[in-house]
Scaffold this motif. Structure first.
Motif, PDB file in Angstrom:
ATOM      1  N   MET B   1       0.841  -1.192   0.000  1.00 28.04           N
ATOM      2  CA  MET B   1       0.000   0.000   0.000  1.00 28.04           C
ATOM      3  C   MET B   1       0.890   1.262   0.000  1.00 28.04           C
ATOM      4  SD  MET B   1      -3.145   0.793   2.511  1.00 28.04           S
ATOM      5  CE  MET B   1      -2.120   0.817   3.955  1.00 28.04           C
ATOM      6  N   TYR B  14      -8.603  16.966   3.854  1.00 26.14           N
ATOM      7  CA  TYR B  14      -9.953  16.602   3.407  1.00 26.14           C
ATOM      8  C   TYR B  14     -10.862  16.333   4.621  1.00 26.14           C
ATOM      9  CZ  TYR B  14     -13.692  14.554   0.672  1.00 26.14           C
ATOM     10  OH  TYR B  14     -14.909  14.313   0.095  1.00 26.14           O
ATOM     11  N   TYR B  29     -21.914   9.745   6.424  1.00 23.36           N
ATOM     12  CA  TYR B  29     -21.060   9.412   5.288  1.00 23.36           C
ATOM     13  C   TYR B  29     -19.615   9.913   5.409  1.00 23.36           C
ATOM     14  CZ  TYR B  29     -25.524   8.262   3.181  1.00 23.36           C
ATOM     15  OH  TYR B  29     -26.755   7.707   2.931  1.00 23.36           O
ATOM     16  N   ALA B  32     -16.826   7.160   5.274  1.00 22.02           N
ATOM     17  CA  ALA B  32     -16.759   6.533   3.946  1.00 22.02           C
ATOM     18  C   ALA B  32     -16.164   7.502   2.927  1.00 22.02           C
ATOM     19  CB  ALA B  32     -18.147   6.101   3.510  1.00 22.02           C
ATOM     20  N   MET B  33     -16.506   8.782   3.020  1.00 20.79           N
ATOM     21  CA  MET B  33     -15.971   9.773   2.070  1.00 20.79           C
ATOM     22  C   MET B  33     -14.467   9.927   2.253  1.00 20.79           C
ATOM     23  SD  MET B  33     -19.047  12.554   2.147  1.00 20.79           S
ATOM     24  CE  MET B  33     -18.386  13.754   1.039  1.00 20.79           C
ATOM     25  N   GLN B  35     -12.468   7.633   3.390  1.00 21.50           N
ATOM     26  CA  GLN B  35     -11.836   6.412   2.852  1.00 21.50           C
ATOM     27  C   GLN B  35     -11.691   6.514   1.334  1.00 21.50           C
ATOM     28  OE1 GLN B  35     -14.534   3.364   4.141  1.00 21.50           O
ATOM     29  NE2 GLN B  35     -13.197   2.696   5.803  1.00 21.50           N
ATOM     30  N   VAL B  36     -12.766   6.937   0.674  1.00 20.73           N
ATOM     31  CA  VAL B  36     -12.746   7.032  -0.786  1.00 20.73           C
ATOM     32  C   VAL B  36     -11.705   8.043  -1.237  1.00 20.73           C
ATOM     33  CG1 VAL B  36     -14.083   7.859  -2.772  1.00 20.73           C
ATOM     34  CG2 VAL B  36     -15.092   6.241  -1.197  1.00 20.73           C
ATOM     35  N   PHE B  37     -11.631   9.179  -0.542  1.00 20.01           N
ATOM     36  CA  PHE B  37     -10.657  10.199  -0.926  1.00 20.01           C
ATOM     37  C   PHE B  37      -9.233   9.675  -0.733  1.00 20.01           C
ATOM     38  CE2 PHE B  37      -8.029  13.989  -0.156  1.00 20.01           C
ATOM     39  CZ  PHE B  37      -8.238  14.623  -1.363  1.00 20.01           C
ATOM     40  N   ASP B  39      -8.276   6.582  -0.937  1.00 12.64           N
ATOM     41  CA  ASP B  39      -8.035   5.658  -2.065  1.00 12.64           C
ATOM     42  C   ASP B  39      -7.697   6.445  -3.328  1.00 12.64           C
ATOM     43  OD1 ASP B  39      -8.593   3.511  -0.458  1.00 12.64           O
ATOM     44  OD2 ASP B  39     -10.713   3.434  -1.002  1.00 12.64           O
ATOM     45  N   GLN B  40      -8.440   7.524  -3.560  1.00 14.09           N
ATOM     46  CA  GLN B  40      -8.178   8.357  -4.744  1.00 14.09           C
ATOM     47  C   GLN B  40      -6.775   8.940  -4.677  1.00 14.09           C
ATOM     48  OE1 GLN B  40     -11.688  11.036  -4.572  1.00 14.09           O
ATOM     49  NE2 GLN B  40     -11.878  10.533  -6.745  1.00 14.09           N
ATOM     50  N   ARG B  42      -4.114   7.748  -3.122  1.00 18.79           N
ATOM     51  CA  ARG B  42      -3.107   6.703  -3.376  1.00 18.79           C
ATOM     52  C   ARG B  42      -3.000   6.419  -4.868  1.00 18.79           C
ATOM     53  NH1 ARG B  42      -5.515   3.058   1.374  1.00 18.79           N
ATOM     54  NH2 ARG B  42      -4.456   4.029   3.121  1.00 18.79           N
ATOM     55  N   SER B  43      -4.170   6.316  -5.507  1.00 20.28           N
ATOM     56  CA  SER B  43      -4.186   6.009  -6.941  1.00 20.28           C
ATOM     57  C   SER B  43      -3.541   7.139  -7.738  1.00 20.28           C
ATOM     58  CB  SER B  43      -5.638   5.788  -7.361  1.00 20.28           C
ATOM     59  OG  SER B  43      -5.729   5.692  -8.734  1.00 20.28           O
ATOM     60  N   GLU B  47       0.003   7.091  -9.901  1.00 17.78           N
ATOM     61  CA  GLU B  47       0.041   7.362 -11.341  1.00 17.78           C
ATOM     62  C   GLU B  47       0.942   8.537 -11.696  1.00 17.78           C
ATOM     63  OE1 GLU B  47      -3.887   7.775 -13.015  1.00 17.78           O
ATOM     64  OE2 GLU B  47      -4.507   5.857 -12.127  1.00 17.78           O
ATOM     65  N   ARG B  59      -9.958  18.762  -8.847  1.00 18.12           N
ATOM     66  CA  ARG B  59     -11.237  18.151  -9.207  1.00 18.12           C
ATOM     67  C   ARG B  59     -12.150  18.028  -7.979  1.00 18.12           C
ATOM     68  NH1 ARG B  59      -9.148  13.318 -11.432  1.00 18.12           N
ATOM     69  NH2 ARG B  59     -10.149  12.089  -9.817  1.00 18.12           N
ATOM     70  N   THR B  60     -11.526  17.797  -6.831  1.00 16.61           N
ATOM     71  CA  THR B  60     -12.305  17.507  -5.626  1.00 16.61           C
ATOM     72  C   THR B  60     -12.901  18.775  -5.001  1.00 16.61           C
ATOM     73  OG1 THR B  60     -10.870  15.630  -5.178  1.00 16.61           O
ATOM     74  CG2 THR B  60     -12.208  16.397  -3.345  1.00 16.61           C
TER      75      THR B  60
END
Lengths: 122, 434
Positions: B1, B14, B29, B32-33, B35-37, B39-40, B42-43, B47, B59-60
Motif C-alpha cells: 500500500m 480533506y 457518510y 466513507a468519504m 476512505q474514498v478520498f 483511495d483516490q 493513493r491512486s 500514477e 477536481r475535488t
C-alpha cells in the motif's frame, strides 16, 4: 412501469452509472467510483461528495440497499460499506436502459449515429 | 500500500474540509468519504506522483463546495431555526436573531421615546402591520409558517384588539386615515346596533378552538384549574362592574336608563374575555409546527402594553418620569429580548417553562406597579379600594391566561422532518387523521 418513490426519469448520469456499476454485484464506494470511470472512459469522474450524495438519495428512493460492512483485501484492512442494487433499482435501470436504447434507435433511423461514425472515421 | 506525507496531509486536509457538510450528513457518510478520498489519493499519487494529487484536489474542491451547499439546502434540518425550531435542542443563533427582530423594533422605539423622539408612537400603532408582511410572504412561498412570525402575530392581534376596543367604544365615530381600516370600520358599523353579535362570533370561534383542543390534547387538571381561574376573574370583574354601576346610579335613574351602561359593560368584558382566550387558543394552532414556541404569540401580545414615558415630561417634569420610563424600558426589554432569547436557547421543556414564567412574571410585576404610576404623576388623586381591586384583578387575569398558555403549549413536540422522508406524527396529526 416504475412506481413508488423512484426518481424521475431520465436519471442523472451519476445515478444511472452507479446503478450500472452495481449491476454485476455489490460494491463499496471507491469500487463504484472506479467502475463508473471505466464505464465512461474517464469522462465521468465523480468526487466523494457527488458519489455519496447520490448514494444517499438512491438509498432514500430505495434504488439501492446497504450490504454488510467488511474490509476490501485489495485496498487495506479498513471496514467499508458495501451497496447492492434493489429490485426497484433493477427495474429503474432496465427502464432507463430501454429509454436510452430507444433514443439510440431513433438516432440510427435519423442517421445521426452514422454521420457521427463517419465523421469520427474521417 | 502506497504511503507518503503528501497523501497523509491531503487526507487530513480533506477530513477538515468535511466539516463543511451538515452534521448529520457527516455522521452518516464522513468516514466513507474520507476512505474514498484516501483511495483516490493513493491512486493519483501512484500514477502521477505529486502532480496527480494536485489534479485530484483541483477536481475535488469544486465537487466538495457544490455538494456541501446542496446537502445544506436539501437537509431536513436546513430550515431548523429559520422556519422551524430544533426539537429538544437550543434554537440556532440565526433563528434566535430573527425571533428577536420584531421585539427589538419595539425596544428601539422605547429608547427613542426616552430621548424624546415622537416616532415611537408610529411604531406602536403601525409596526405590527409591517412586521407581519415578510411573515406572510414566507408563509405563502414556503407553505410553512416561520418561527419568527409568532411574535408579529401576537403584535398584530394586539393591534386588532385595540381597534376592536375603539370600535366598541366609539362606534361610527372612530376616525382613521387608513382607507382599509376605514372600510373595515364602516362595514363593522352595520353590526353596531347590537354589540353582542361580534362578541358572539368571537365566543363561537373561542369555543370551537377550545373543543378542538380538549378533543385532541386530553387536557390535564392544571389546564382546567387555570382556565377556571381566568373565567372566575373575568366573572368577578363583570359582577363588580355591574354592582358599581347599579350602586352609583341607584336612585338617580331607572333601570331602563341604567341598562345601556350595564349592556356596554357586559359587551366590554365579554370582548376582552373572548379575545384574550382566543389569543391563547390560537396559539394551539401553532404548536404542531413550533411546539412550546407558540408562547411567543402571547409574549408578542403583551409586548406593547405599556406606553408611558418621556413625552409626559411636559405635564410633570419631575424625577418620576425618568423612573417610569426606565421601568417601561425594562418591561419592554424583558419581553422583547430576554424572554425570546432565554426560551430559544434553552433545550429542555422545564427550562423553557422557567424562562417564560420568570420573565413574564417580572414583566407583569412592572406592569402592575405601572398601573399605579398616575398616583405619582397626580399625587392629589387618591387611590380608591375599587381601583386597587380592579388593577389586581386585571393582573391576575393576565397571569392566569399566560400560565394557561404555558400549560397548553408545553409537552407538544414540534413536527419536524425526520432524517428519512417520513414526518413524525404529533397527537394533533393522529387525532385529525382519526
Amino acid at each position: 412501469m416504475i412506481e413508488g418513490n423512484s426518481p424521475q426519469q431520465p436519471l442523472t448520469p451519476a445515478v444511472f452509472h452507479i446503478l450500472l456499476a452495481l449491476a454485476d454485484g455489490e460494491k463499496h464506494g471507491y469500487s463504484i467510483m472506479k467502475d463508473v470511470e471505466t464505464q465512461t472512459g474517464g469522462k465521468l469522474k465523480m468526487g466523494p461528495g457527488t458519489l455519496y450524495g447520490s448514494i444517499k438519495r438512491m438509498l432514500a428512493a430505495s434504488l439501492i440497499e446497504e450490504a454488510d460492512e467488511r474490509p476490501d483485501p485489495a485496498l487495506d484492512d479498513e471496514r467499508r460499506r458495501y451497496y447492492r442494487m434493489s429490485d426497484l433499482g433493477q427495474k429503474v435501470l432496465n427502464a432507463e436502459s430501454q429509454r436510452l436504447e430507444q433514443a439510440v434507435n431513433i438516432a440510427r433511423q435519423k442517421r445521426v449515429l452514422t454521420a457521427l461514425i463517419q465523421r469520427s472515421l474521417a | 500500500m502506497i504511503s507518503s506525507p503528501w497523501i497523509e496531509n491531503s487526507r487530513k486536509a480533506y477530513a477538515l474540509l468535511l466539516n463543511l457538510y451538515p452534521r448529520e450528513y457527516r455522521a452518516e457518510y464522513g468516514t466513507a468519504m474520507r476512505q474514498v478520498f484516501t483511495d483516490q489519493c493513493r491512486s493519483a499519487y501512484q500514477e502521477k506522483s505529486t502532480l496527480g494529487l494536485i489534479l485530484l484536489w483541483l477536481r475535488t474542491l469544486p465537487d466538495l463546495g457544490k455538494t456541501a451547499l446542496l446537502e445544506h439546502t436539501t437537509s431536513p434540518s436546513a430550515s431548523w431555526g429559520l422556519l422551524e425550531p430544533v426539537p429538544n435542542a437550543p434554537l440556532p443563533w440565526k433563528g434566535v436573531f430573527l425571533i428577536l427582530l420584531p421585539g427589538l423594533v419595539y425596544l428601539v422605539s422605547q429608547i427613542a421615546q426616552l430621548t424624546g423622539q415622537p416616532w415611537y408612537m408610529t411604531v406602536y400603532y403601525r409596526a405590527a402591520f409591517l412586521l407581519i408582511i415578510p411573515v406572510l410572504v414566507v408563509w405563502g412561498l414556503t407553505r410553512r409558517f416561520p418561527i419568527w412570525g409568532l411574535i408579529p402575530v401576537g403584535l398584530l392581534y394586539r393591534l386588532c384588539q385595540e381597534m376592536g376596543y375603539q370600535w366598541l367604544l366609539m362606534g361610527e365615530f372612530v376616525q382613521t386615515s387608513n382607507p382599509i381600516l376605514a372600510a373595515i370600520f364602516k362595514a363593522s358599523n352595520l353590526f353596531q346596533r347590537s354589540l353582542f353579535i361580534p362578541d358572539l362570533f368571537l365566543l363561537i370561534a373561542g369555543l370551537f378552538l377550545l373543543w378542538r383542543y380538549v378533543r385532541i390534547r386530553k387536557p390535564t387538571r392544571r389546564f382546567w384549574l387555570w382556565l377556571g381561574v381566568f373565567v372566575l376573574v373575568v366573572a368577578i370583574q363583570l359582577v363588580e362592574d355591574i354592582v358599581w354601576i347599579v350602586i352609583s346610579f341607584h336612585g338617580m335613574f331607572g333601570i331602563d336608563e341604567i341598562w345601556p351602561t350595564i349592556e356596554s359593560s357586559i359587551t366590554w368584558h365579554s370582548f376582552e374575555f373572548t379575545t384574550f382566550l382566543l389569543l391563547i387558543l390560537i396559539g394551539t394552532l401553532f404548536t404542531r409546527r413550533h411546539g412550546f414556541f407558540a408562547i411567543l404569540i402571547p409574549v408578542g401580545y403583551i409586548l406593547p402594553t405599556i406606553v408611558v414615558g418621556m413625552p409626559w415630561q411636559a405635564i410633570n417634569p419631575t424625577i418620576t418620569i425618568p423612573i417610569i420610563s426606565i421601568a417601561v424600558l425594562a418591561y419592554r426589554a424583558l419581553l422583547a429580548f430576554i424572554a425570546p432569547l432565554w426560551v430559544s436557547r434553552t433545550g429542555s421543556q422545564a427550562g423553557k417553562n422557567r424562562a417564560v414564567l420568570v420573565t413574564i412574571l417580572f414583566a407583569l410585576g412592572i406592569h402592575a406597579v405601572m398601573q399605579f404610576s398616575w398616583l405619582w404623576l397626580y399625587p392629589d388623586q387618591g387611590l380608591t379600594p375599587q381601583t386597587a381591586v380592579a388593577i389586581a384583578l386585571g393582573e391576575i387575569k393576565l397571569i392566569s391566561a399566560l400560565i394557561l398558555g404555558v400549560v397548553m403549549y408545553q409537552d407538544v413536540a414540534p413536527v419536524v422532518k425526520a432524517t428519512g422522508d417520513s414526518p413524525e406524527k404529533s397527537p394533533e396529526m393522529v387525532a385529525e387523521k382519526a
